[in-house]
Design an enzyme around this catalytic site. Structure first.
Site, mmCIF file in Angstrom:
data_model
loop_
_atom_site.group_PDB
_atom_site.id
_atom_site.type_symbol
_atom_site.label_atom_id
_atom_site.label_comp_id
_atom_site.label_asym_id
_atom_site.label_seq_id
_atom_site.Cartn_x
_atom_site.Cartn_y
_atom_site.Cartn_z
ATOM 1 N N ASP A 179 44.653 58.544 102.398
ATOM 2 C CA ASP A 179 44.753 58.883 104.063
ATOM 3 C C ASP A 179 43.555 59.915 104.036
ATOM 4 O O ASP A 179 43.558 61.092 103.230
ATOM 5 C CB ASP A 179 45.985 59.272 104.366
ATOM 6 N N SER A 216 29.896 56.803 117.833
ATOM 7 C CA SER A 216 30.246 55.808 119.049
ATOM 8 C C SER A 216 29.491 56.025 120.167
ATOM 9 O O SER A 216 29.196 57.159 120.503
ATOM 10 C CB SER A 216 31.555 55.679 119.111
ATOM 11 N N TYR A 219 39.180 59.762 122.005
ATOM 12 C CA TYR A 219 38.408 59.056 120.844
ATOM 13 C C TYR A 219 36.921 59.750 121.067
ATOM 14 O O TYR A 219 36.124 60.052 120.163
ATOM 15 C CB TYR A 219 38.281 57.671 120.978
ATOM 16 N N LYS A 231 34.211 61.721 118.556
ATOM 17 C CA LYS A 231 32.865 61.009 117.950
ATOM 18 C C LYS A 231 31.556 61.822 118.471
ATOM 19 O O LYS A 231 30.612 61.988 117.645
ATOM 20 C CB LYS A 231 32.679 59.515 118.790
HETATM 21 N N1 LIG Z 1 34.341 48.182 116.520
HETATM 22 C C1 LIG Z 1 33.553 48.751 117.341
HETATM 23 O O1 LIG Z 1 33.176 48.088 118.365
HETATM 24 C C2 LIG Z 1 33.196 50.022 117.051
HETATM 25 C C3 LIG Z 1 32.192 50.790 118.140
HETATM 26 C C4 LIG Z 1 31.792 51.946 117.693
HETATM 27 C C5 LIG Z 1 32.246 52.890 116.653
HETATM 28 N N2 LIG Z 1 33.158 52.140 115.687
HETATM 29 C C6 LIG Z 1 33.606 52.861 114.721
HETATM 30 O O2 LIG Z 1 33.358 52.224 113.565
HETATM 31 C C7 LIG Z 1 34.425 52.581 112.597
HETATM 32 C C8 LIG Z 1 35.176 51.138 112.145
HETATM 33 O O3 LIG Z 1 35.604 50.762 113.254
HETATM 34 P P1 LIG Z 1 36.354 49.211 113.272
HETATM 35 O O4 LIG Z 1 36.151 48.613 114.480
HETATM 36 O O5 LIG Z 1 36.038 48.654 111.829
HETATM 37 O O6 LIG Z 1 37.897 49.556 112.890
HETATM 38 P P2 LIG Z 1 39.090 48.851 112.225
HETATM 39 O O7 LIG Z 1 40.331 49.554 112.894
HETATM 40 O O8 LIG Z 1 38.881 47.322 112.283
HETATM 41 O O9 LIG Z 1 38.977 49.278 110.571
HETATM 42 C C9 LIG Z 1 39.025 50.860 110.618
HETATM 43 C C10 LIG Z 1 39.682 50.783 109.086
HETATM 44 O O10 LIG Z 1 39.828 52.170 108.715
HETATM 45 C C11 LIG Z 1 41.193 52.476 108.126
HETATM 46 N N3 LIG Z 1 41.709 53.692 108.425
HETATM 47 C C12 LIG Z 1 42.489 53.929 109.700
HETATM 48 N N4 LIG Z 1 43.001 55.391 109.470
HETATM 49 C C13 LIG Z 1 42.632 55.755 108.113
HETATM 50 C C14 LIG Z 1 42.903 56.931 107.270
HETATM 51 N N5 LIG Z 1 43.580 57.909 108.004
HETATM 52 N N6 LIG Z 1 42.655 56.886 105.953
HETATM 53 C C15 LIG Z 1 41.852 55.705 105.742
HETATM 54 N N7 LIG Z 1 41.433 54.700 106.323
HETATM 55 C C16 LIG Z 1 41.997 54.717 107.462
HETATM 56 C C17 LIG Z 1 41.965 51.305 108.650
HETATM 57 O O11 LIG Z 1 43.158 51.054 107.965
HETATM 58 C C18 LIG Z 1 41.106 50.220 108.747
HETATM 59 O O12 LIG Z 1 40.980 49.317 107.523
HETATM 60 C C19 LIG Z 1 35.361 53.663 113.212
HETATM 61 O O13 LIG Z 1 34.895 55.046 112.895
HETATM 62 C C20 LIG Z 1 35.064 53.324 114.809
HETATM 63 O O14 LIG Z 1 35.481 54.473 115.764
HETATM 64 C C21 LIG Z 1 33.606 50.850 116.055
#
Ligand SMILES: NC(=O)c1ccc[n+]([C@@H]2O[C@H](COP(=O)([O-])OP(=O)(O)OC[C@H]3O[C@@H](n4cnc5c(N)ncnc54)[C@H](O)[C@@H]3O)[C@@H](O)[C@H]2O)c1
Length: 163
Positions: free
Chosen positions: A54, A130, A143, A147
């Site tokens: 974590d 983000s 959130y 960010k």
């Molecule tokens: N998907 C989007 O559109 C988007 C847009 C802007 C930014 N982001 C950022 O990109 C990153 C990934 O996003 P995503 O959409 O792939 O998310 P997701 O939820 O699909 O995957 C996130 C991963 O992080 C892991 N995770 C969560 N909490 C954790 C912890 N405490 N310790 C270790 N691992 C942990 C989860 O288990 C998961 O495997 C994030 O930081 C998100 O804020 C995503």
């Protein structure tokens, strides 16, 4: 062989990043939650090693980077969560979780690698922010704040560690 650690690498964008890196012959450490998920994700990628941790736990982060066994060439601070809801509706636990995972977690991981990268004279850290960190929107205010802070923290890391 180049090396990388990808947090949150068992799913979503992190899994795609881990795949691109192993396709390019990196040895990749996938740090994520859930032993089964992490093992499955690593088993699917040649050259990947799964480490359950974590990112918001200082003890687990320290143990995870020790388990990887070397200071990586690249750290991808991708792990992050979003909890939807108005700022007044979010529970205290929501505040703690989103701040601790998105902000503290990335900082804890970065501080694990920075001294080693500096003494080696090379290394890269990618922090995920983000568009909401620039333009907050209703329902994702908590959130967005984490960010925005992470973008500022990235500049601080760059100023202190880049040279
Ligand atoms: N998907 C989007 O559109 C988007 C847009 C802007 C930014 N982001 C950022 O990109 C990153 C990934 O996003 P995503 O959409 O792939 O998310 P997701 O939820 O699909 O995957 C996130 C991963 O992080 C892991 N995770 C969560 N909490 C954790 C912890 N405490 N310790 C270790 N691992 C942990 C989860 O288990 C998961 O495997 C994030 O930081 C998100 O804020 C995503």
């Amino acid at each position: 062989m180049k090396t990388a650690i990808v947090t949150g690498g068992a799913a979503g964008l992190g899994a795609d990043i881990a795949k691109v890196l192993t396709d390019n012959h990196y040895r990749v450490g996938i740090i994520d939650l859930g032993a089964d998920r992490v093992e499955r994700a690593a088993a699917a990628l040649p050259g990947a090693v799964g480490i359950e941790a974590d990112v918001s736990s200082p003890e687990q982060v320290e143990a995870a980077f020790a388990a990887f066994g070397e200071v990586p060439d690249l750290l991808v601070n991708n792990a992050g969560i979003v909890r939807f809801g108005g700022l007044e509706e979010q529970s205290v636990q929501d505040y703690i979780d989103v701040l601790n995972i998105n902000l503290l977690g990335s900082c804890l991981c970065a501080r694990q690698v920075a001294p080693g990268m500096m003494s080696r004279g090379s290394g890269h850290i990618i922090n995920f922010t983000s568009i909401n960190g620039i333009h907050p929107a209703p329902g994702v205010g908590l959130y967005s704040g984490t960010k925005a802070a992470m973008a500022n923290m990235t500049q601080a890391m760059s100023i202190e560690w880049g040279p």
